[in-house]
Design an enzyme around this catalytic site. Structure first.
Site, PDB file in Angstrom:
ATOM      1  N   LYS A   9       0.827  -1.208   0.000  1.00  0.00           N
ATOM      2  CA  LYS A   9       0.000   0.000   0.000  1.00  0.00           C
ATOM      3  C   LYS A   9       0.872   1.273   0.000  1.00  0.00           C
ATOM      4  O   LYS A   9       2.089   1.193   0.216  1.00  0.00           O
ATOM      5  CB  LYS A   9      -0.926  -0.039   1.228  1.00  0.00           C
ATOM      6  N   TYR A  49     -12.227  -2.540  -3.068  1.00  0.00           N
ATOM      7  CA  TYR A  49     -12.764  -2.531  -1.706  1.00  0.00           C
ATOM      8  C   TYR A  49     -14.296  -2.458  -1.671  1.00  0.00           C
ATOM      9  O   TYR A  49     -14.874  -2.010  -0.673  1.00  0.00           O
ATOM     10  CB  TYR A  49     -12.138  -1.409  -0.885  1.00  0.00           C
ATOM     11  N   ASN A 112      -1.782  -0.033   7.417  1.00  0.00           N
ATOM     12  CA  ASN A 112      -1.221  -1.372   7.668  1.00  0.00           C
ATOM     13  C   ASN A 112      -0.396  -1.949   6.507  1.00  0.00           C
ATOM     14  O   ASN A 112      -0.206  -3.148   6.404  1.00  0.00           O
ATOM     15  CB  ASN A 112      -2.321  -2.330   8.156  1.00  0.00           C
ATOM     16  N   HIS A 115      -1.692  -5.475   1.527  1.00  0.00           N
ATOM     17  CA  HIS A 115      -2.940  -6.224   1.327  1.00  0.00           C
ATOM     18  C   HIS A 115      -2.605  -7.599   0.764  1.00  0.00           C
ATOM     19  O   HIS A 115      -1.690  -7.727  -0.045  1.00  0.00           O
ATOM     20  CB  HIS A 115      -3.849  -5.508   0.325  1.00  0.00           C
ATOM     21  N   GLU A 126      -9.469 -10.721  -7.521  1.00  0.00           N
ATOM     22  CA  GLU A 126      -8.523  -9.597  -7.440  1.00  0.00           C
ATOM     23  C   GLU A 126      -7.431  -9.694  -8.499  1.00  0.00           C
ATOM     24  O   GLU A 126      -7.041  -8.684  -9.085  1.00  0.00           O
ATOM     25  CB  GLU A 126      -7.924  -9.538  -6.025  1.00  0.00           C
TER      26      GLU A 126
HETATM   27  N1  LIG Z   1     -11.731  -0.350  11.693  1.00  0.00           N
HETATM   28  C1  LIG Z   1     -10.970   0.082  10.700  1.00  0.00           C
HETATM   29  N2  LIG Z   1     -10.463   1.342  10.710  1.00  0.00           N
HETATM   30  C2  LIG Z   1      -9.681   1.799   9.706  1.00  0.00           C
HETATM   31  N3  LIG Z   1      -9.333   1.065   8.634  1.00  0.00           N
HETATM   32  C3  LIG Z   1      -9.800  -0.195   8.594  1.00  0.00           C
HETATM   33  C4  LIG Z   1     -10.634  -0.757   9.608  1.00  0.00           C
HETATM   34  N4  LIG Z   1     -10.942  -2.040   9.266  1.00  0.00           N
HETATM   35  C5  LIG Z   1     -10.327  -2.236   8.095  1.00  0.00           C
HETATM   36  N5  LIG Z   1      -9.636  -1.161   7.687  1.00  0.00           N
HETATM   37  C6  LIG Z   1      -8.837  -1.007   6.472  1.00  0.00           C
HETATM   38  O1  LIG Z   1      -9.507  -1.697   5.436  1.00  0.00           O
HETATM   39  C7  LIG Z   1      -8.667  -2.731   4.943  1.00  0.00           C
HETATM   40  C8  LIG Z   1      -9.514  -3.897   4.535  1.00  0.00           C
HETATM   41  O2  LIG Z   1     -10.088  -4.498   5.679  1.00  0.00           O
HETATM   42  P1  LIG Z   1     -10.237  -6.069   5.792  1.00  0.00           P
HETATM   43  O3  LIG Z   1     -11.255  -6.323   6.833  1.00  0.00           O
HETATM   44  O4  LIG Z   1     -10.423  -6.643   4.423  1.00  0.00           O
HETATM   45  O5  LIG Z   1      -8.825  -6.493   6.394  1.00  0.00           O
HETATM   46  P2  LIG Z   1      -7.647  -7.348   5.740  1.00  0.00           P
HETATM   47  O6  LIG Z   1      -8.233  -8.395   4.846  1.00  0.00           O
HETATM   48  O7  LIG Z   1      -6.736  -7.785   6.834  1.00  0.00           O
HETATM   49  O8  LIG Z   1      -6.890  -6.258   4.912  1.00  0.00           O
HETATM   50  P3  LIG Z   1      -6.641  -6.200   3.350  1.00  0.00           P
HETATM   51  O9  LIG Z   1      -7.978  -6.485   2.677  1.00  0.00           O
HETATM   52  O10 LIG Z   1      -6.163  -4.782   3.115  1.00  0.00           O
HETATM   53  O11 LIG Z   1      -5.627  -7.252   3.086  1.00  0.00           O
HETATM   54  C9  LIG Z   1      -7.687  -3.012   6.079  1.00  0.00           C
HETATM   55  O12 LIG Z   1      -6.479  -3.562   5.642  1.00  0.00           O
HETATM   56  C10 LIG Z   1      -7.477  -1.635   6.630  1.00  0.00           C
HETATM   57  O13 LIG Z   1      -6.537  -0.907   5.834  1.00  0.00           O
HETATM   58 MG   LIG Z   2      -9.420  -7.943   3.144  1.00  0.00          MG
END
Ligand SMILES: Nc1ncnc2c1ncn2[C@@H]1O[C@H](COP(=O)(O)OP(=O)(O)OP(=O)(O)O)[C@@H](O)[C@H]1O
Ligand SMILES: [Mg+2]
Length: 149
Positions: A9, A49, A112, A115, A126
């Site tokens: 990211k 997303y 974080n 992804h 994806e």
């Molecule tokens: N509560 C939150 N506050 C802020 N950002 C969030 C929150 N929950 C998720 N995100 C953001 O949205 C992204 C997608 O959330 P998801 O639940 O899919 O987590 P993930 O699968 O671990 O991450 P990713 O899809 O990015 O690999 C997260 O990586 C984070 O950047």
């Molecule tokens: Mg995810």
């Protein structure tokens, strides 16, 4: 063999962590089969997303992911989807185990750095969203016979 979609990211790029992250995947014996460096458009971010649309963090998530260039890739290996999710660690870096990418390099859930696809269906979806078929390279690594029995 399995393929998964991985993206470093904008914060991972800005914090110059590309090399360290790629080193982990390479050292694990995983194989990069596609890679591109790009600024994510609003349209691509919204498609990627889609599942989070309507959640409280959605708008800031789209802003974050379109804020600067990202490194998108397809990585191949045995059980690659689960393996890479484990290497990436929990969504919230505060809950991510030490030794994972998020556990070692980040602080906040909204920053974080990486992804990775979470299941077979999302990986396929994806990969097709981010890459054309001709951008994914089928090739053999010379050390495969030492990595797999
Ligand atoms: N509560 C939150 N506050 C802020 N950002 C969030 C929150 N929950 C998720 N995100 C953001 O949205 C992204 C997608 O959330 P998801 O639940 O899919 O987590 P993930 O699968 O671990 O991450 P990713 O899809 O990015 O690999 C997260 O990586 C984070 O950047
Ligand atoms: Mg995810």
């Amino acid at each position: 063999m399995e393929r998964t979609f991985v993206m470093i990211k904008p914060d991972g790029v800005q914090r110059r962590l590309i090399g360290k992250i790629l080193q982990r995947f390479e050292e694990a014996g995983l194989k990069i089969v596609a890679m591109k460096f790009l600024k994510v458009t609003q349209e691509l971010a919204e498609k990627h997303y889609e599942i989070h649309k309507g959640k409280p963090f959605y708008e800031s998530l789209i802003k974050y992911i379109t804020s600067g260039p990202v490194l998108a890739m397809v990585i191949e290996g045995q059980n690659a989807i689960e393996r890479i999710r484990k290497m990436v660690g929990a969504t919230d870096p505060q809950k991510a185990m030490p030794g994972t990418i998020r556990g070692d390099f980040c602080q906040h859930i909204g920053r974080n750095i990486i992804h990775a696809s979470d299941a077979k269906e999302t990986a396929e979806k994806e990969i097709n969203l981010w890459f054309n078929k001709d951008e994914i390279i089928d090739y053999k690594m010379d050390d495969e016979k030492w990595l797999y029995e």
